[in-house]
Structure formats: structure tokens, C-alpha cells
Scaffold this active site. Structure first.
Site, PDB file in Angstrom:
ATOM      1  N   GLY A  10       5.349   8.018   5.996  1.00 42.81           N
ATOM      2  CA  GLY A  10       6.313   7.072   5.444  1.00 42.81           C
ATOM      3  C   GLY A  10       7.053   7.686   4.267  1.00 42.81           C
ATOM      4  CG  ASP A  30      -0.712  10.522  11.300  1.00 37.74           C
ATOM      5  OD1 ASP A  30      -1.871  10.310  11.714  1.00 37.74           O
ATOM      6  OD2 ASP A  30      -0.026  11.482  11.712  1.00 37.74           O
ATOM      7  CE1 TYR A 124       6.887  -5.424   4.573  1.00 33.11           C
ATOM      8  CE2 TYR A 124       8.554  -6.480   3.203  1.00 33.11           C
ATOM      9  CZ  TYR A 124       7.675  -5.436   3.436  1.00 33.11           C
ATOM     10  OH  TYR A 124       7.583  -4.410   2.514  1.00 33.11           O
ATOM     11  CE  LYS A 128       3.279  -4.754   1.425  1.00 34.07           C
ATOM     12  NZ  LYS A 128       2.418  -3.547   1.552  1.00 34.07           N
TER      13      LYS A 128
END
Length: 293
Positions: A10, A30, A124, A128
Site C-alpha cells: 500500500g 502483504d 468504510y 474503520k
């Protein structure tokens, strides 16, 4: 020091993998090496390597796609951080976890501080936000909330704009969402300072949530015009110059997931606690453009 790093491919993970090597052995992973959708695999991996600290920038970040893949987003953004926190607690080691401005609804007029009430408006953001709560069940945590991340590696708005100004004759860009573009390399520098501080100070107790962005405020339209102008100055041949980029309202560009209109994060706590000076977003954007062009 043995550092377990997730999400090495990322934007932020890539920069962290480069930067943290000066502090010790970095075990950068990863999804092939560490499947964050599999709690048992996470536990087995950590039990095997026994790190001295866990740093977790990995996340499900496809904001719009999360609306149709809530279970996957929940596994990576909520369940996995909870497992990492449990494992960190068992080993009695610090956990650094990255979060987002999307935990807020964006309706506040001023910049958000760490103690402001969360109120996410998307899958999302909710996953989070829930992930933060899981991490907070363990005392030795640092949560770094950031916004509008960019870098020379990975996918981001800056790289998308570079492509579009070479392909399109004109662009319409949202101008009513305010925030701060934040460079992945700056986030790596901040993380380095935090980790170094924790391990040099055996009595370190300033765990908790911190906001970490570059200095300055902009909107997506102003950000796009700066990219276009700077790209031209660096010699890039473009079809769409800044005079052909037009501001529009969010209502004219509907998306599956709602975006906060105000993504500004107050970084005073971070700067004071870790004695940091944070660079302005414009200088960081120009630096990355020089790397890419």
C-alpha cells in the site's frame, strides 16, 4: 527490534518498509504472507515471529466498493485490528494502527480534534471506526488518523489527475470538500519518530489517538489545479491545463459512499507530544510530482 508491518504494497506501507529499516528488522507483509481476513492465520503468524511492535497501515480502502462488500471491509478494517490488538496484548508490545477522517461526518465547521464524537457516514468509515474501538481495548496503542493520502507508489488522487490531464480535454472536480492531502513519506517519518520515541523512553505513556496530516487546507478542485500547473512546469505535455479544470459541487458528482465535506484534522496534539514539525501539503505534492515526471 523486530517490527511486524502489514500492507507493504500500500501507499503508506511501502514508505514504512523503506523507512523503518533504520530501527530494526522489518518483517513486511502483504496479503499473500499475512491474510488479514483470517484471524487464525494472523495469530499463528504473530506467535511464530514474536515481534517487538506491530504497525498496521493495511486496510480495505475501496470506499465506494465497500458499500457492496461490507463483510470483507469489516473483516479487514474491524476484525483484523482487533486480533492484532489481542496479540499485542499477549506479547505486551505496542501497536500502531492507521485510521481515517471518514470516522467523522464532516459537518463540523472547524478542524476535528481527537476527542470529537465520531459519526461515520459510509461502510468504510464505520468499519474503520469500529476497528479503532477494537484497538482501544489494549492500552499500548497508537491510532494515527490521516486524510487524502498520496505518494509515488500505489493508487491515489494525484496519480489519477496526472493520467487524466494527459487524456481529457476538460475535467470537473469537486470543490466543496475541504481537507489536507497527506504524503505517505511524511506519515512514514512521523511513524518513525513515534516508534523511536516509544523504544527510547522506557516510561513512555502517551498512547492514544493522534491526527497526522500535512499542514494547510485545500479542496479537490484546488488540489487538481495545483497538480496540473506543476506538471506543466515540470515539462509534462497535457491536454487539460488548469484553465480547463472546472469546480463542481459534490451533489453534481454522486458516489456510492458519502464523503465528509470537512476532512480537516487538527494535528496540535501530535506535534506537541512528539515535538514534530509537519511540512505543508503543497511542498510534499511538488516533491512527489518531481519523482513521477
Amino acid at each position: 527490534m523486530k517490527i511486524l508491518l502489514t500492507g507493504k504494497n500500500g501507499q503508506v506501507g511501502f514508505e514504512l518498509a523503506k523507512k523503518l529499516g533504520a530501527l530494526g528488522e522489518v518483517i513486511a507483509t502483504d496479503r499473500e504472507e499475512l491474510d488479514l481476513t483470517n484471524p487464525d492465520a494472523i495469530r499463528a503468524f504473530i506467535d511464530q515471529i514474536k515481534p517487538d511492535i506491530i504497525i498496521n497501515p493495511a486496510a480495505y480502502t475501496a470506499v465506494d466498493k465497500a458499500e457492496s462488500e461490507p463483510d470483507l471491509a469489516y473483516q479487514i478494517n474491524t476484525v483484523a485490528p482487533g486480533v492484532l490488538a489481542q496479540e499485542a496484548k499477549e506479547l505486551d508490545i505496542p501497536l500502531v494502527h492507521f485510521s481515517t477522517d471518514y470516522v467523522f461526518d464532516g459537518l463540523k465547521k472547524e478542524a476535528y480534534v481527537e476527542t470529537d464524537k465520531t459519526n461515520p457516514k459510509s461502510v468504510y468509515g464505520q468499519t474503520k471506526c469500529d476497528g479503532e474501538e477494537k484497538v482501544r481495548t489494549y492500552e499500548k496503542h497508537i491510532i494515527l488518523r490521516t486524510s487524502w493520502a498520496f505518494g509515488s507508489h500505489g493508487n491515489n488522487f494525484l496519480k489519477k489527475m496526472l493520467r487524466l490531464i494527459q487524456e481529457k480535454d476538460s475535467l470537473n472536480i469537486v470543490s466543496d470538500q475541504k481537507g489536507t492531502p497527506t504524503s505517505a513519506s511524511m506519515l512514514a517519518d512521523v511513524t518513525f519518530k513515534i516508534v523511536d520515541t516509544i523504544f527510547k523512553n522506557k516510561n513512555f505513556s502517551d498512547y492514544g489517538t493522534y491526527h497526522s496530516t500535512n499542514e494547510g487546507i485545500t479542496n479537490w478542485y484546488e488540489y487538481a489545479t495545483l497538480i496540473a500547473n506543476e506538471a506543466v512546469q515540470l515539462g509534462l505535455k497535457v491536454r487539460c491545463g488548469s484553465n480547463h479544470i472546472h469546480p463542481i459541487a459534490s451533489s453534481q458528482y454522486p458516489t456510492a459512499a458519502a464523503r465528509p465535506l470537512n476532512s480537516r484534522l487538527n494535528t496540535d496534539k501530535l506535534k506537541k507530544t512528539f515535538m514534530l514539525e509537519l511540512p505543508h501539503w503543497e511542498s510534499e505534492v511538488k516533491k512527489v510530482l518531481r519523482e513521477l515526471i
